[in-house]
Design an enzyme around this catalytic site. Structure first.
Site, mmCIF file in Angstrom:
data_model
loop_
_atom_site.group_PDB
_atom_site.id
_atom_site.type_symbol
_atom_site.label_atom_id
_atom_site.label_comp_id
_atom_site.label_asym_id
_atom_site.label_seq_id
_atom_site.Cartn_x
_atom_site.Cartn_y
_atom_site.Cartn_z
ATOM 1 N N ARG A 110 0.831 -1.192 0.000
ATOM 2 C CA ARG A 110 0.000 0.000 0.000
ATOM 3 C C ARG A 110 0.868 1.245 0.000
ATOM 4 N NH1 ARG A 110 -4.591 0.966 4.435
ATOM 5 N NH2 ARG A 110 -2.882 0.478 5.823
ATOM 6 N N THR A 114 -1.016 7.591 -0.802
ATOM 7 C CA THR A 114 -2.294 7.555 -1.520
ATOM 8 C C THR A 114 -3.213 6.446 -1.012
ATOM 9 O OG1 THR A 114 -1.457 5.987 -3.145
ATOM 10 C CG2 THR A 114 -1.137 8.322 -3.636
ATOM 11 N N ASP A 211 -0.943 -3.649 12.205
ATOM 12 C CA ASP A 211 -0.506 -4.164 10.905
ATOM 13 C C ASP A 211 -0.391 -5.681 10.979
ATOM 14 O OD1 ASP A 211 1.336 -5.113 8.801
ATOM 15 O OD2 ASP A 211 1.432 -2.991 8.292
ATOM 16 N N ASP A 214 3.056 -7.184 9.911
ATOM 17 C CA ASP A 214 4.102 -6.969 10.919
ATOM 18 C C ASP A 214 3.917 -7.896 12.107
ATOM 19 O OD1 ASP A 214 5.541 -5.058 9.609
ATOM 20 O OD2 ASP A 214 4.575 -3.350 10.596
HETATM 21 N N1 URA Z 1 -3.754 -3.661 6.885
HETATM 22 C C1 URA Z 1 -3.407 -4.037 8.131
HETATM 23 O O1 URA Z 1 -2.544 -4.885 8.310
HETATM 24 N N2 URA Z 1 -4.063 -3.465 9.161
HETATM 25 C C2 URA Z 1 -5.028 -2.548 9.010
HETATM 26 O O2 URA Z 1 -5.598 -2.081 9.990
HETATM 27 C C3 URA Z 1 -5.360 -2.172 7.688
HETATM 28 C C4 URA Z 1 -4.707 -2.741 6.636
#
Ligand code: URA
Length: 222
Positions: A110, A114, A211, A214
């Site tokens: 991502r 943007t 995330d 992560d």
């Molecule tokens: N991707 C993620 O890993 N966590 C989020 O909250 C949104 C997208």
């Protein structure tokens, strides 16, 4: 909000979903605990998503006698398409459940400015033979803005997969992602364990779990 009531959106209501969601939301849970609860949630969602796979009757010889029984029909090829990297948490489980399925990774990250997906990997073939006899399950634990999900669904539609043979599986979803997908693909089936409240300005699901990539791969700075 009508789109959230789309009959093709299934929020799997199960005490074990609630329980495992409470584990993965906890920022203090260790990586092992996080992965195990993700796997348990993925198992429940994959079972729900594959509930309508067609069966084919055949006869088996048991040690006692013969009997009629059912196997998953080979009329359809089954593809699991994890969106890298967090989707691997679901595809690992999915390939245990259906070992003959093809795992076709798609990679997008991502753009932090943007929030749009940027492709970096696509393991789908240039062209499918007989795409009308393929069922594709797109896997991403987090359906947030819906932009990556939208790009992945569009890719498979462009390659001739029928919308009725596409399922999107996410563990946690935001209303934004659900709305984007149901607006543009009202016949897409979406299976999720929970629709959270909102997205924050950085595109993270709130309350969410942070995330997912992560936390799965222990690249999370506390
Ligand atoms: N991707 C993620 O890993 N966590 C989020 O909250 C949104 C997208």
């Amino acid at each position: 909000m009508t789109t959230l009531n789309n009959k093709n959106v299934t929020v799997v209501n199960h005490p074990l979903c609630e329980h495992n969601l409470s584990v993965i939301r906890d920022k203090n849970i260790n990586s092992d605990g996080f992965k195990n609860s993700m796997k348990r949630l993925a198992t429940i969602l994959v079972l729900e998503a594959t509930r309508n796979l067609p069966l084919k009757e055949f006869t088996v010889q048991t040690p006692i006698t013969t009997c009629k029984t059912n196997k998953i029909s080979d009329e359809y090829k089954i593809i699991f398409a994890p969106i890298l990297r967090a989707g691997l948490a679901i595809s690992d489980v999915a390939s245990e459940i259906i070992p003959d399925a093809s795992i076709q990774h798609v990679g997008m990250y991502r753009d932090e400015q943007t929030l749009e997906p940027v492709w970096y990997y696509d393991k789908t073939p240039v062209k499918y033979n007989d795409p009308e006899h393929i069922k594709v399950f797109i896997l991403d634990p987090m359906l947030a803005t819906g932009n990556s999900a939208h790009a992945a669904v569009s890719l498979f539609l462009k390659k001739g997969i029928l919308i009725e043979n596409l399922v999107f599986i996410s563990i946690l979803s935001a209303p934004n992602g659900i709305e984007l997908l149901t607006k543009d693909f009202p016949y897409l089936k979406i299976i999720t364990a929970k629709i959270d409240e909102a997205l924050n300005s950085r595109g993270y699901i709130v309350p969410g779990l942070g995330d997912a990539g992560d936390r799965l791969f222990n690249t999370f700075e506390k």
